[in-house]
Write a protein that holds these residues in place. Structure first.
Motif, PDB file in Angstrom:
ATOM      1  N   GLN A 202       0.841  -1.192   0.000  1.00 53.30           N
ATOM      2  CA  GLN A 202       0.000   0.000   0.000  1.00 53.30           C
ATOM      3  C   GLN A 202       0.879   1.246   0.000  1.00 53.30           C
ATOM      4  N   LEU A 203       0.643   2.127  -0.979  1.00 58.16           N
ATOM      5  CA  LEU A 203       1.508   3.286  -1.174  1.00 58.16           C
ATOM      6  C   LEU A 203       0.760   4.606  -1.025  1.00 58.16           C
ATOM      7  N   ASN A 204       1.498   5.620  -0.618  1.00 57.22           N
ATOM      8  CA  ASN A 204       1.027   6.994  -0.716  1.00 57.22           C
ATOM      9  C   ASN A 204       1.298   7.494  -2.133  1.00 57.22           C
ATOM     10  N   ASN A 205       0.767   8.639  -2.497  1.00 55.60           N
ATOM     11  CA  ASN A 205       0.949   9.174  -3.843  1.00 55.60           C
ATOM     12  C   ASN A 205       2.411   9.462  -4.190  1.00 55.60           C
ATOM     13  N   ASP A 206       3.244   9.712  -3.173  1.00 52.60           N
ATOM     14  CA  ASP A 206       4.654  10.013  -3.435  1.00 52.60           C
ATOM     15  C   ASP A 206       5.519   8.766  -3.535  1.00 52.60           C
ATOM     16  N   GLY A 207       4.900   7.589  -3.444  1.00 47.54           N
ATOM     17  CA  GLY A 207       5.641   6.349  -3.581  1.00 47.54           C
ATOM     18  C   GLY A 207       6.140   5.775  -2.277  1.00 47.54           C
ATOM     19  N   SER A 208       5.861   6.410  -1.167  1.00 50.34           N
ATOM     20  CA  SER A 208       6.269   5.889   0.133  1.00 50.34           C
ATOM     21  C   SER A 208       5.200   4.942   0.674  1.00 50.34           C
ATOM     22  N   LEU A 209       5.606   4.079   1.604  1.00 52.22           N
ATOM     23  CA  LEU A 209       4.654   3.159   2.206  1.00 52.22           C
ATOM     24  C   LEU A 209       3.630   3.903   3.059  1.00 52.22           C
ATOM     25  N   LYS A 210       2.448   3.327   3.168  1.00 52.09           N
ATOM     26  CA  LYS A 210       1.382   3.951   3.957  1.00 52.09           C
ATOM     27  C   LYS A 210       1.792   4.177   5.413  1.00 52.09           C
ATOM     28  N   ASP A 211       2.634   3.273   5.936  1.00 50.65           N
ATOM     29  CA  ASP A 211       3.020   3.420   7.335  1.00 50.65           C
ATOM     30  C   ASP A 211       4.244   4.307   7.527  1.00 50.65           C
ATOM     31  N   GLY A 212       4.728   4.908   6.434  1.00 52.60           N
ATOM     32  CA  GLY A 212       5.819   5.868   6.543  1.00 52.60           C
ATOM     33  C   GLY A 212       7.199   5.313   6.290  1.00 52.60           C
ATOM     34  N   ILE A 213       7.332   3.992   6.100  1.00 52.32           N
ATOM     35  CA  ILE A 213       8.635   3.407   5.793  1.00 52.32           C
ATOM     36  C   ILE A 213       8.930   3.630   4.314  1.00 52.32           C
ATOM     37  N   HIS A 214      10.132   4.084   3.998  1.00 48.01           N
ATOM     38  CA  HIS A 214      10.485   4.351   2.606  1.00 48.01           C
ATOM     39  C   HIS A 214      11.141   3.122   1.974  1.00 48.01           C
ATOM     40  N   LEU A 215      10.589   2.687   0.858  1.00 44.64           N
ATOM     41  CA  LEU A 215      11.046   1.459   0.214  1.00 44.64           C
ATOM     42  C   LEU A 215      12.469   1.537  -0.322  1.00 44.64           C
ATOM     43  N   GLU A 216      12.958   2.751  -0.600  1.00 41.65           N
ATOM     44  CA  GLU A 216      14.294   2.844  -1.166  1.00 41.65           C
ATOM     45  C   GLU A 216      15.374   2.366  -0.204  1.00 41.65           C
ATOM     46  N   ASN A 217      15.031   2.189   1.068  1.00 39.80           N
ATOM     47  CA  ASN A 217      15.990   1.691   2.049  1.00 39.80           C
ATOM     48  C   ASN A 217      15.985   0.168   2.143  1.00 39.80           C
ATOM     49  N   MET A 218      15.158  -0.493   1.363  1.00 34.29           N
ATOM     50  CA  MET A 218      14.999  -1.934   1.450  1.00 34.29           C
ATOM     51  C   MET A 218      15.841  -2.658   0.388  1.00 34.29           C
ATOM     52  N   ASP A 219      16.325  -3.849   0.740  1.00 31.72           N
ATOM     53  CA  ASP A 219      17.134  -4.647  -0.176  1.00 31.72           C
ATOM     54  C   ASP A 219      16.211  -5.565  -0.972  1.00 31.72           C
ATOM     55  N   VAL A 220      15.441  -4.956  -1.877  1.00 28.72           N
ATOM     56  CA  VAL A 220      14.396  -5.682  -2.599  1.00 28.72           C
ATOM     57  C   VAL A 220      14.418  -5.321  -4.089  1.00 28.72           C
ATOM     58  N   HIS A 221      13.744  -6.149  -4.862  1.00 31.13           N
ATOM     59  CA  HIS A 221      13.356  -5.786  -6.217  1.00 31.13           C
ATOM     60  C   HIS A 221      11.886  -5.379  -6.175  1.00 31.13           C
ATOM     61  N   TYR A 222      11.530  -4.436  -7.011  1.00 32.43           N
ATOM     62  CA  TYR A 222      10.169  -3.924  -7.078  1.00 32.43           C
ATOM     63  C   TYR A 222       9.474  -4.552  -8.276  1.00 32.43           C
ATOM     64  N   ILE A 223       8.232  -4.955  -8.088  1.00 35.28           N
ATOM     65  CA  ILE A 223       7.461  -5.570  -9.166  1.00 35.28           C
ATOM     66  C   ILE A 223       6.189  -4.752  -9.360  1.00 35.28           C
ATOM     67  N   TYR A 224       6.110  -4.085 -10.502  1.00 33.22           N
ATOM     68  CA  TYR A 224       4.938  -3.270 -10.832  1.00 33.22           C
ATOM     69  C   TYR A 224       4.049  -4.086 -11.752  1.00 33.22           C
ATOM     70  N   VAL A 225       2.834  -4.358 -11.304  1.00 30.13           N
ATOM     71  CA  VAL A 225       1.871  -5.093 -12.117  1.00 30.13           C
ATOM     72  C   VAL A 225       0.886  -4.077 -12.677  1.00 30.13           C
ATOM     73  N   CYS A 226       0.983  -3.854 -13.990  1.00 27.99           N
ATOM     74  CA  CYS A 226       0.209  -2.809 -14.654  1.00 27.99           C
ATOM     75  C   CYS A 226      -0.878  -3.453 -15.515  1.00 27.99           C
ATOM     76  N   THR A 227      -2.113  -3.243 -15.145  1.00 28.60           N
ATOM     77  CA  THR A 227      -3.243  -3.825 -15.873  1.00 28.60           C
ATOM     78  C   THR A 227      -3.797  -2.812 -16.859  1.00 28.60           C
ATOM     79  N   LYS A 228      -3.883  -3.190 -18.126  1.00 29.32           N
ATOM     80  CA  LYS A 228      -4.355  -2.269 -19.163  1.00 29.32           C
ATOM     81  C   LYS A 228      -5.849  -2.010 -19.008  1.00 29.32           C
ATOM     82  N   LEU A 229      -6.217  -0.747 -19.003  1.00 30.55           N
ATOM     83  CA  LEU A 229      -7.596  -0.369 -18.766  1.00 30.55           C
ATOM     84  C   LEU A 229      -8.410  -0.170 -20.035  1.00 30.55           C
ATOM     85  N   SER A 230      -7.742   0.175 -21.149  1.00 28.16           N
ATOM     86  CA  SER A 230      -8.483   0.478 -22.370  1.00 28.16           C
ATOM     87  C   SER A 230      -7.773  -0.100 -23.569  1.00 28.16           C
ATOM     88  N   CYS A 231      -8.492  -0.218 -24.686  1.00 28.02           N
ATOM     89  CA  CYS A 231      -7.944  -0.774 -25.908  1.00 28.02           C
ATOM     90  C   CYS A 231      -7.118   0.263 -26.635  1.00 28.02           C
TER      91      CYS A 231
END
Length: 231
Positions: A202-231
């Motif tokens: 769950q993210l805020n509009n600025d890309g930070s976590l809802k609970d205030g933890i910033h993901l850029e400090n994490m040793d992770v890969h990010y996976i963006y699942v983008c669902t197409k809305l229109s043809c």
């Protein structure tokens, strides 16, 4: 220093240096690690043929893993003729796996709405590290959106933090969910999961976590699942 990551000659030269045609390399994550997420968004089924496009496939074993897991129509493209020829020979007895030399920024050989899913492990990242990065990334994302069916998914596995990648992705007609997975470093086989892969972050509009933890400090890969809305 900016590299020529968008140029075929760069990748031809790189793959030509590899000693054996049977060698493989997976950027970021192997199929076994990501399979639960693919099952969530693109479940394999025998009733309806799922058509998947893997962009910047290189010499990855990822598509082989998908094929063994029940996915029956996997198209792999790469800008390098060297690696495509090798992979065609390697998988010549695997009808579920197709390999095509193609530039992800120009996929006019595919009709609009051709694929149920597009999988990208590092291709957008490589373009963003190369010459004319914004222009090339924009061309790629336009083509990815075009070849996806309505409600098809673009699954982007990347090191790009939300503050940067979401700005790029939100310029397209996608509903976006973010998942994270721990990085596996050289010499590591696996480790205890810090995140539940199939649970969106769950993210805020600025890309930070809802609970205030910033993901850029994490040793992770990010996976963006983008669902197409229109043809």
């Amino acid at each position: 220093m900016t590299e020529a990551y968008g140029e075929a000659w760069y990748w031809d030269k790189r793959y030509a240096k590899e000693s054996t045609a049977s060698s493989s390399f997976d950027w970021y994550q192997k199929y076994e690690s990501l399979a639960p997420l693919l099952h969530l968004y693109v479940p394999p089924t025998t009733r309806t043929r799922i058509r998947i496009l893997v962009v910047g496939a290189g010499n990855s074993a990822f598509s082989e893993g998908m094929s063994k897991d029940g996915y029956g129509d996997i198209v792999n493209i790469d800008i390098s003729s060297v690696v495509i020829e090798r992979m065609r020979k390697k998988y010549s007895d695997s009808p579920h796996l197709k390999y095509i030399e193609m530039d992800v920024r120009d996929m006019k050989a595919f009709e609009a709405g051709s694929f149920d899913a597009v999988i990208d492990k590092g291709t957008l990242d490589s373009l963003l590290c190369g010459h004319n990065s914004k222009l090339n990334a924009g061309k790629m994302l336009e083509e990815v959106e075009r070849v996806l069916k309505k409600e098809g998914v673009y699954i982007l596995i990347t090191y790009g933090i939300p503050a940067y990648r979401l700005c790029l992705l939100r310029s397209h007609s996608w509903a976006i969910k973010l998942h994270v997975i721990d990085k596996v470093h050289p010499g590591e086989s696996s480790k205890a999961e810090s995140w539940e892969l199939t649970r969106p972050v769950q993210l805020n509009n600025d890309g930070s976590l809802k609970d205030g933890i910033h993901l850029e400090n994490m040793d992770v890969h990010y996976i963006y699942v983008c669902t197409k809305l229109s043809c």
